[in-house]
Design a protein around this motif. Sequence first.
Motif, PDB file in Angstrom:
ATOM      1  N   ASN A   1      -3.516   1.080  13.908  1.00 14.42           N
ATOM      2  CA  ASN A   1      -2.881  -0.087  14.573  1.00 14.42           C
ATOM      3  C   ASN A   1      -1.755  -0.757  13.710  1.00 14.42           C
ATOM      4  OD1 ASN A   1      -3.844  -2.051  12.955  1.00 14.42           O
ATOM      5  ND2 ASN A   1      -5.381  -2.985  14.264  1.00 14.42           N
ATOM      6  N   ASP A   2      -1.601  -0.364  12.582  1.00 12.91           N
ATOM      7  CA  ASP A   2      -0.736  -1.142  11.552  1.00 12.91           C
ATOM      8  C   ASP A   2       0.077  -0.142  10.777  1.00 12.91           C
ATOM      9  OD1 ASP A   2       1.000  -2.851   9.930  1.00 12.91           O
ATOM     10  OD2 ASP A   2      -0.826  -3.950   9.573  1.00 12.91           O
ATOM     11  N   SER A   3      -0.390  -0.057   9.382  1.00 11.27           N
ATOM     12  CA  SER A   3       0.275   0.508   8.365  1.00 11.27           C
ATOM     13  C   SER A   3       0.685   2.215   8.858  1.00 11.27           C
ATOM     14  CB  SER A   3      -0.450   0.734   7.122  1.00 11.27           C
ATOM     15  OG  SER A   3      -1.890   1.301   7.275  1.00 11.27           O
ATOM     16  N   GLY A   4      -0.094   2.888   9.492  1.00 12.03           N
ATOM     17  CA  GLY A   4       0.200   4.331   9.643  1.00 12.03           C
ATOM     18  C   GLY A   4       1.205   4.360  10.720  1.00 12.03           C
ATOM     19  N   VAL A   5       1.663   3.418  11.617  1.00  8.70           N
ATOM     20  CA  VAL A   5       2.617   3.501  12.608  1.00  8.70           C
ATOM     21  C   VAL A   5       4.102   3.097  11.946  1.00  8.70           C
ATOM     22  CG1 VAL A   5       0.944   3.502  14.375  1.00  8.70           C
ATOM     23  CG2 VAL A   5       2.120   1.638  13.788  1.00  8.70           C
ATOM     24  N   GLY A   6       3.994   2.613  10.992  1.00 11.66           N
ATOM     25  CA  GLY A   6       5.112   2.133  10.359  1.00 11.66           C
ATOM     26  C   GLY A   6       6.261   2.788   9.788  1.00 11.66           C
ATOM     27  N   VAL A   7       6.947   2.297   8.818  1.00 11.78           N
ATOM     28  CA  VAL A   7       7.944   3.133   8.079  1.00 11.78           C
ATOM     29  C   VAL A   7       8.027   3.015   6.463  1.00 11.78           C
ATOM     30  CG1 VAL A   7       9.589   3.093   9.947  1.00 11.78           C
ATOM     31  CG2 VAL A   7       9.767   1.290   8.011  1.00 11.78           C
ATOM     32  N   LYS A   8       6.783   2.484   6.207  1.00 12.39           N
ATOM     33  CA  LYS A   8       6.684   2.264   4.725  1.00 12.39           C
ATOM     34  C   LYS A   8       5.580   2.931   3.870  1.00 12.39           C
ATOM     35  CE  LYS A   8       6.161  -2.418   5.236  1.00 12.39           C
ATOM     36  NZ  LYS A   8       6.070  -3.709   4.939  1.00 12.39           N
ATOM     37  N   ASN A   9       6.022   3.567   2.829  1.00 13.82           N
ATOM     38  CA  ASN A   9       5.085   3.957   1.991  1.00 13.82           C
ATOM     39  C   ASN A   9       5.024   3.438   0.450  1.00 13.82           C
ATOM     40  OD1 ASN A   9       4.753   6.908   3.741  1.00 13.82           O
ATOM     41  ND2 ASN A   9       7.181   6.373   3.427  1.00 13.82           N
TER      42      ASN A   9
ATOM     43  N   HIS B   1       3.941  -3.827  16.618  1.00 15.55           N
ATOM     44  CA  HIS B   1       4.283  -3.351  15.456  1.00 15.55           C
ATOM     45  C   HIS B   1       5.794  -2.431  15.442  1.00 15.55           C
ATOM     46  CE1 HIS B   1       0.782  -4.892  13.335  1.00 15.55           C
ATOM     47  NE2 HIS B   1       1.233  -5.061  12.483  1.00 15.55           N
ATOM     48  N   MET B   2       5.471  -1.501  16.286  1.00 13.39           N
ATOM     49  CA  MET B   2       6.926  -0.513  16.403  1.00 13.39           C
ATOM     50  C   MET B   2       8.018  -1.473  17.079  1.00 13.39           C
ATOM     51  SD  MET B   2       4.899   3.106  17.264  1.00 13.39           S
ATOM     52  CE  MET B   2       6.286   3.942  17.192  1.00 13.39           C
ATOM     53  N   GLN B   3       7.540  -2.240  17.929  1.00 11.18           N
ATOM     54  CA  GLN B   3       8.937  -2.968  18.798  1.00 11.18           C
ATOM     55  C   GLN B   3       9.505  -3.796  17.477  1.00 11.18           C
ATOM     56  OE1 GLN B   3       6.910  -5.136  21.853  1.00 11.18           O
ATOM     57  NE2 GLN B   3       6.743  -3.318  23.270  1.00 11.18           N
ATOM     58  N   HIS B   4       8.666  -4.419  16.749  1.00  4.37           N
ATOM     59  CA  HIS B   4       9.210  -5.296  15.750  1.00  4.37           C
ATOM     60  C   HIS B   4      10.238  -4.463  14.601  1.00  4.37           C
ATOM     61  CE1 HIS B   4       9.921  -8.315  12.641  1.00  4.37           C
ATOM     62  NE2 HIS B   4       9.501  -7.410  11.885  1.00  4.37           N
ATOM     63  N   ILE B   5       9.529  -3.100  14.424  1.00  2.94           N
ATOM     64  CA  ILE B   5      10.444  -2.569  13.403  1.00  2.94           C
ATOM     65  C   ILE B   5      11.784  -1.930  13.986  1.00  2.94           C
ATOM     66  CG2 ILE B   5      10.374  -0.065  12.433  1.00  2.94           C
ATOM     67  CD1 ILE B   5       7.418  -0.526  12.198  1.00  2.94           C
ATOM     68  N   SER B   6      11.641  -1.846  15.213  1.00  2.23           N
ATOM     69  CA  SER B   6      12.972  -1.181  15.912  1.00  2.23           C
ATOM     70  C   SER B   6      13.780  -2.131  16.345  1.00  2.23           C
ATOM     71  CB  SER B   6      12.585  -0.215  17.276  1.00  2.23           C
ATOM     72  OG  SER B   6      11.907  -0.932  18.042  1.00  2.23           O
ATOM     73  N   GLY B   7      13.537  -3.372  16.358  1.00  2.00           N
ATOM     74  CA  GLY B   7      14.204  -4.439  16.974  1.00  2.00           C
ATOM     75  C   GLY B   7      14.927  -5.427  15.912  1.00  2.00           C
ATOM     76  N   GLY B   8      14.680  -5.134  14.590  1.00  2.00           N
ATOM     77  CA  GLY B   8      15.157  -6.106  13.816  1.00  2.00           C
ATOM     78  C   GLY B   8      15.665  -5.438  12.433  1.00  2.00           C
ATOM     79  N   ASP B   9      14.712  -5.646  11.366  1.00  2.21           N
ATOM     80  CA  ASP B   9      15.197  -5.295   9.962  1.00  2.21           C
ATOM     81  C   ASP B   9      14.371  -4.291   9.704  1.00  2.21           C
ATOM     82  OD1 ASP B   9      16.157  -5.093   7.568  1.00  2.21           O
ATOM     83  OD2 ASP B   9      15.436  -7.109   6.994  1.00  2.21           O
ATOM     84  N   PRO B  10      14.363  -3.087   9.858  1.00  5.94           N
ATOM     85  CA  PRO B  10      13.136  -2.034   9.974  1.00  5.94           C
ATOM     86  C   PRO B  10      13.060  -1.783   8.361  1.00  5.94           C
ATOM     87  CG  PRO B  10      15.059  -0.992  10.639  1.00  5.94           C
ATOM     88  CD  PRO B  10      15.526  -2.313  10.909  1.00  5.94           C
ATOM     89  N   PHE B  11      14.086  -1.870   7.553  1.00  3.74           N
ATOM     90  CA  PHE B  11      13.985  -1.409   6.025  1.00  3.74           C
ATOM     91  C   PHE B  11      13.922  -2.747   5.315  1.00  3.74           C
ATOM     92  CE2 PHE B  11      15.858   3.264   6.432  1.00  3.74           C
ATOM     93  CZ  PHE B  11      14.741   3.462   7.175  1.00  3.74           C
TER      94      PHE B  11
END
Length: 382
Positions: A151-159, A242-252
Amino acid sequence: METIQQRFAVTFSYPVIFTQQLFDPQNPKLRDFLSQYGERDFRKKIFFCIDSGVLAAHPTLQSQITHYFESVPTLSLVPEWLVIPGGEAAKNAPALFDQIVEAVDQYGIDRHSFVAAIGGGAVLDLVGYAAAVSHRGVKHIRIPTTVLSQNDSGVGVKNGINYRGKKNFLGTFAPPVAVFNDTAFLRTLDDRDWRSGISEAIKVALIKDKVFFEWLEANAKALAQRDEAAMQYLIHRCAELHMQHISGGDPFESGSARPLDFGHWAAHKLEYLTHFEVRHGEAVAIGIALDTYYSQLTGRLSETDTQRVIQVLHELGFKLYHPALAEQDSVHLINGLREFQEHLGGRLTITLLDAIGVGVEVHEMDTVLIQKAVVVLQGETV
């Protein structure tokens, strides 16, 4: 000479696929993705890294995967597996990182091939980081096996991995090519890991979605009793937010704010102070409670809303205090603020609550009020 100004944009796109029994030969989800991804005129490889805890709970998993890939004609399955100890300790072991990189080299995993990770968030972080820096980036598939990672870390863009005693000091922003959330893996979790991931859903609901928080209130008992349908909804909605937040703001995270890390500045420090005896989700629950009380003490959040948050955490079975919070009069905990700021640079930026569903960024924290919040938490021990 004139200045040459370079500018370009890169589009990232990846699916989060929800399924059950991913490696059942009758399940086409993974096979279809692999068959359709990328160029099809040459044969690619896939190499699996597996969390040892997952393998212990699913002893036939390797044979299932081997059998599954007999029906994937476009791909060569690397016959060797890398089994990685699960938990945060995986991110503290440079030798494990080296083993993944060595395997990428040994088995000829090029930038058109795949490194697939099956496991909890720490294993996904480690494998994702190794994949991102090998050949400047080989394709990475995540198969999260815990509530927290689905529900969180696995669907994001960070490693990332831990380094010099600091959480995620080394890491990358490198999205996976796909995420597969298989509900079947959740059935073998112990109660601590089942509960632990729910804290991230509470976090995102508190800062973004009052309606979702109200759903959590209504379903807290069902979730605590391991109702699978309720958990499936929680994971899907939490991942979506979480994915909406990543795509809608400051993903990196090029700015100084990390609103999705509400409750995390204390959580990260508490994990270290307890030598990771307290799991990430458990630490986040304590961090949420701490920052909720702090929000009340600063006059931002009403006492009624504060108690609603605390009640949900209690109903789910979270302990909201650990003695490490008060060590040396909270000096170690306060140092966590500096480290949280250092990780991004710029101004200190912490997310607090103005109301349930309404997060607000602040740029300073009153250490006296933090200590008062810790004292209040100490009285919440159950």
